[in-house]
Design an enzyme around this catalytic site. Structure first.
Site, PDB file in Angstrom:
ATOM      1  N   GLU A 181       0.810  -1.219   0.000  1.00 27.91           N
ATOM      2  CA  GLU A 181       0.000   0.000   0.000  1.00 27.91           C
ATOM      3  C   GLU A 181       0.837   1.260   0.000  1.00 27.91           C
ATOM      4  OE1 GLU A 181      -3.615   1.698   2.787  1.00 27.91           O
ATOM      5  OE2 GLU A 181      -3.543  -0.423   2.290  1.00 27.91           O
ATOM      6  N   ASP A 219      -2.944  -3.153   3.170  1.00 29.94           N
ATOM      7  CA  ASP A 219      -3.505  -3.360   4.508  1.00 29.94           C
ATOM      8  C   ASP A 219      -4.615  -4.404   4.453  1.00 29.94           C
ATOM      9  OD1 ASP A 219      -1.825  -1.605   5.733  1.00 29.94           O
ATOM     10  OD2 ASP A 219      -3.314  -0.021   6.030  1.00 29.94           O
ATOM     11  N   TYR A 222      -2.078  -4.844  14.079  1.00 28.30           N
ATOM     12  CA  TYR A 222      -2.810  -4.015  13.112  1.00 28.30           C
ATOM     13  C   TYR A 222      -3.858  -3.163  13.818  1.00 28.30           C
ATOM     14  CZ  TYR A 222      -5.412  -2.712   8.958  1.00 28.30           C
ATOM     15  OH  TYR A 222      -6.025  -1.988   7.973  1.00 28.30           O
TER      16      TYR A 222
END
Length: 706
Positions: free
Chosen positions: A9, A108, A319
């Protein structure tokens, strides 16, 4: 040799992946990497959204101008293009995707990340190729290696992409059509500026507006409570009668009716002692972390997200954009094994760690996309973190450590004392085991606990007491203003206040309005649109925001339940129970409905009064050049006579200092301001000065040195 392209990303993420390979070499916009599973591989990356939806004018030139006659804007096919300023990186990414045999999506691990990757792949014309998915919860090297050894089939995530793409298109449709619709009618009614409308931002703004209205309309009323001091042979304790009285006269009348006087004998009619356990709070989801950080440190929701994202990229926490408070067994095992290291890091101890899984925290069935935010195995050098990073890391660490401590245990004793059939209740608490609360008890909390929990004498049911009565005056309190922390929680739990039972269920199922990843951005958008402002951490609605809310209050766009119904259907798309076509058709119908309804909305609103007030509020004074009004134009102050050729303007900011409206009014009426502190020279040196108008231009006027 077949080529594998790994699509990340952003550069920092790609760099972390490259570090996990045996060999890596950085190039312009990509890394060449290899190890035994991937002998010929490239890691390339976007800068977030490399691809975005067409602008209205990309479809039709006439759609560029805001005009009611062009509404609704409904493309026959929704198209995407390379985002402005990102062509160079897109060209690099496309070249490698064109050469790839296999593409690994490594953005992600959420719906948004899936859409970012797939939209790039689609635009580049490579969506026919074999797609794999990297799915990890931390950027630690071992976690990345494990993820690449256990790649998942890209098809598993296609429906998540369709959900995210559908949300993106729906937001475009609502924003482009309704912002133009309401703005143009606002301007026809005499209002200035642009009024942005959004699928989530507008009901969120209305939520804040409703709370602010409740506070403004609130009238504080006094009330009186009846207390008794009860004298027992073993000591004195206080009791309270449950009902409140509107006046001291009502309280005295009640006492007379029940012959409550200081000579009245009382009797203890009930004594109950119950052991209570309070377990540690659940682990952090993103919204819980944002709410806690705002309460503790006054960090904005977006600031907390930025800090925790940075800690994730430093491989220190898992995360962050997660909506669950649970972890699975594998995570519990590594936390358990690392527990001594975590405790040592913050110089804490746990005498008897709770090492068995507790479903309050460990429940794989509640872990879908990602588990709760927890520390990784990588321990930080706390001294090397910024203060804000350390604050957020320790919030996460202590919340995790609490899971391993015993519950907070206390005995709660309730005494019921009856005097002439009037019941007084007394509650006292005796702490037996502090447990997890030792990680949280500040001196302020300790003092509060002592004040709130009286020590009770040892008494028994049937014992006699002597009484002394007194009244306490209090005042009813208004609701509290939203802070960013409580607003995030309200957005998540908005269904709890819904009056309609069906809407309440929908809102509960969809976790309110917005998502974990978008709520902070919604709040930032409301700030940028000048709809809300912060005052001592409280969120206030600006005059512009109030005007919009008063206009839309009877329109469906203000209704959180409508947004929640959309969210529910989007979830169906992810679960392959709904289609993009059906959803966008309902959005189109909604937009057409409002286009028909809104003219009537404005006819029945008090918008013209707002426009007149707004016009008066924007007048700063008389132009020294042409004698017309000088107006607040948003980004600068300018003369209303500019159409006739007047060029007089004043800036909003001068030498690093924002000018207040009073400064500008003083300049126009007196040709000078009072002393202004905090200007900055070109070298960054602060200085103080007055401002004055010389030949209709700004100039400094330095005070005479003493």
């Amino acid at each position: 040799m077949s080529k594998t392209v790994i699509l990340a990303e952003k550069p920092s993420q790609a760099s972390a992946y490259a570090d996990a390979f045996d060999h890596s070499e950085r190039k312009d916009g990509y890394f060449v990497v290899s190890h035994k599973e991937f002998p010929n591989a490239v890691i390339t990356y976007g800068f977030g959204h490399l691809v975005s939806l067409f602008s209205p004018e990309d479809y039709h030139k006439e759609w560029k101008k805001w005009n009611l006659d062009t509404l609704p804007l409904l493309p026959t096919e929704y198209q995407f293009k390379v985002s402005d300023g990102k062509q160079k990186q897109y060209t690099i990414v496309k070249k490698h995707l064109d050469e790839a045999d296999t593409i690994i999506i490594a953005t992600d691990g959420d719906r948004e990340g899936e859409a970012i990757a797939r939209l790039i792949i689609n635009l580049s014309g490579n969506n026919h190729k074999q797609l794999k998915r990297l799915w990890i919860n931390s950027l630690e090297k071992e976690e990345i290696k494990k993820g690449f050894r256990n790649l998942r089939n890209g098809e598993e995530f296609y429906s998540s992409y369709k959900e995210a793409e559908t949300r993106q298109i729906a937001d475009w449709l609502v924003g482009m059509n309704l912002s133009r619709l309401y703005t143009l009618y606002m301007q026809k009614s005499g209002m200035k500026g642009v009024f942005s409308i959004g699928r989530v931002q507008t009901p969120t703004l209305y939520l804040i507006y409703q709370r602010n209205k409740e506070i403004a309309a609130f009238v504080s009323k006094p009330f009186y409570e009846l207390y008794g001091n009860f004298h027992h042979e073993k000591g004195v304790y206080q009791g309270k009668y449950a009902e409140r009285f509107d006046s001291i006269a009502d309280l005295e009348t009640f006492k007379e009716k029940h012959t409550l006087s200081d000579s009245s004998p009382g009797q203890i009619t009930s004594v109950k002692t119950e052991e209570k356990k309070q377990y540690a709070p659940k682990l952090f989801s993103l919204s819980d972390l944002q709410a806690t950080a705002n309460k503790r440190f006054h960090y904005s929701a977006s600031e907390t997200l930025k800090i925790v994202q940075g800690l994730y990229e430093k491989k220190l926490v898992s995360y962050p954009r997660t909506d669950t408070n649970y972890i699975g067994s594998p995570e519990f095992d590594y936390l358990k094994n690392a527990l001594p290291s975590y405790l040592n890091l913050v110089n804490e101890t746990i005498a008897e760690p709770q090492l068995k899984e507790n479903k309050r925290y460990v429940d794989g069935a509640n872990v879908q996309e990602h588990y709760a935010i927890i520390p990784t195995r990588t321990l930080p050098n706390l001294a090397a973190l910024s203060q804000k990073e350390r604050n957020i890391y320790e919030l996460i660490l202590y919340r995790t450590l609490s899971m391993f401590e015993k519950p907070y245990i206390y005995d709660e004793t309730t005494i019921e004392t009856t005097v002439h059939a009037v019941l007084f209740k007394t509650t006292g608490k005796v702490e037996k085991a502090i447990g997890w609360r030792k990680f949280y008890k500040t001196e302020k909390e300790k003092k509060k606990t002592i004040e709130e929990n009286q020590t009770l004498p040892t008494v028994r049911e049937g014992d006699a007491v002597a009484s002394h009565f007194y009244a306490k005056e209090g005042k009813t309190q208004p609701p509290k203003y939203y802070t960013e922390g409580t607003l995030i929680t309200a957005m998540k739990n908005v269904g709890r206040d819904a009056e309609d039972e069906e809407n309440k269920v929908i809102l509960r199922e969809t976790e309110g309005i917005g998502t974990e990843a978008t709520r902070a951005n919604v709040i930032e958008t409301l700030k940028k649109q000048d709809y809300i402002t912060l005052q001592k951490n409280n969120i206030l609605v600006t005059p512009k925001g109030e005007t919009l809310c008063e206009v839309i209050q009877n329109d469906e766009i203000a209704n959180a339940s409508m947004t929640a119904k959309w969210e529910k259907y989007l979830k169906k798309i992810r679960n392959q129970e709904g289609t993009q076509e059906a959803f966008l058709s309902s959005i189109t119908n909604f937009i057409n409905h409002l286009i028909q309804k809104v003219p009537g909305t404005f006819e029945n609103s008090a918008i013209k009064k707002h426009a007149e007030k707004g016009e008066a509020d924007t007048v700063m004074g008389v132009c020294p050049q042409c004698c017309k009004n000088v107006l607040d134009k948003g980004k600068f102050f300018g003369c209303a006579g500019y159409h006739e050729g007047c060029t007089f303007t004043l800036p909003k900011k001068w030498s690093g200092k924002t000018l207040t409206k009073k400064n500008v009014k003083d300049l126009l009426s007196k040709q000078e301001t009072s002393l202004i502190k905090g200007f900055k020279s070109k070298k960054g040196t602060p200085f103080n000065a007055k401002l004055k108008l010389v030949n209709n231009k700004l100039a400094f006027d330095f005070p005479n040195p003493k």
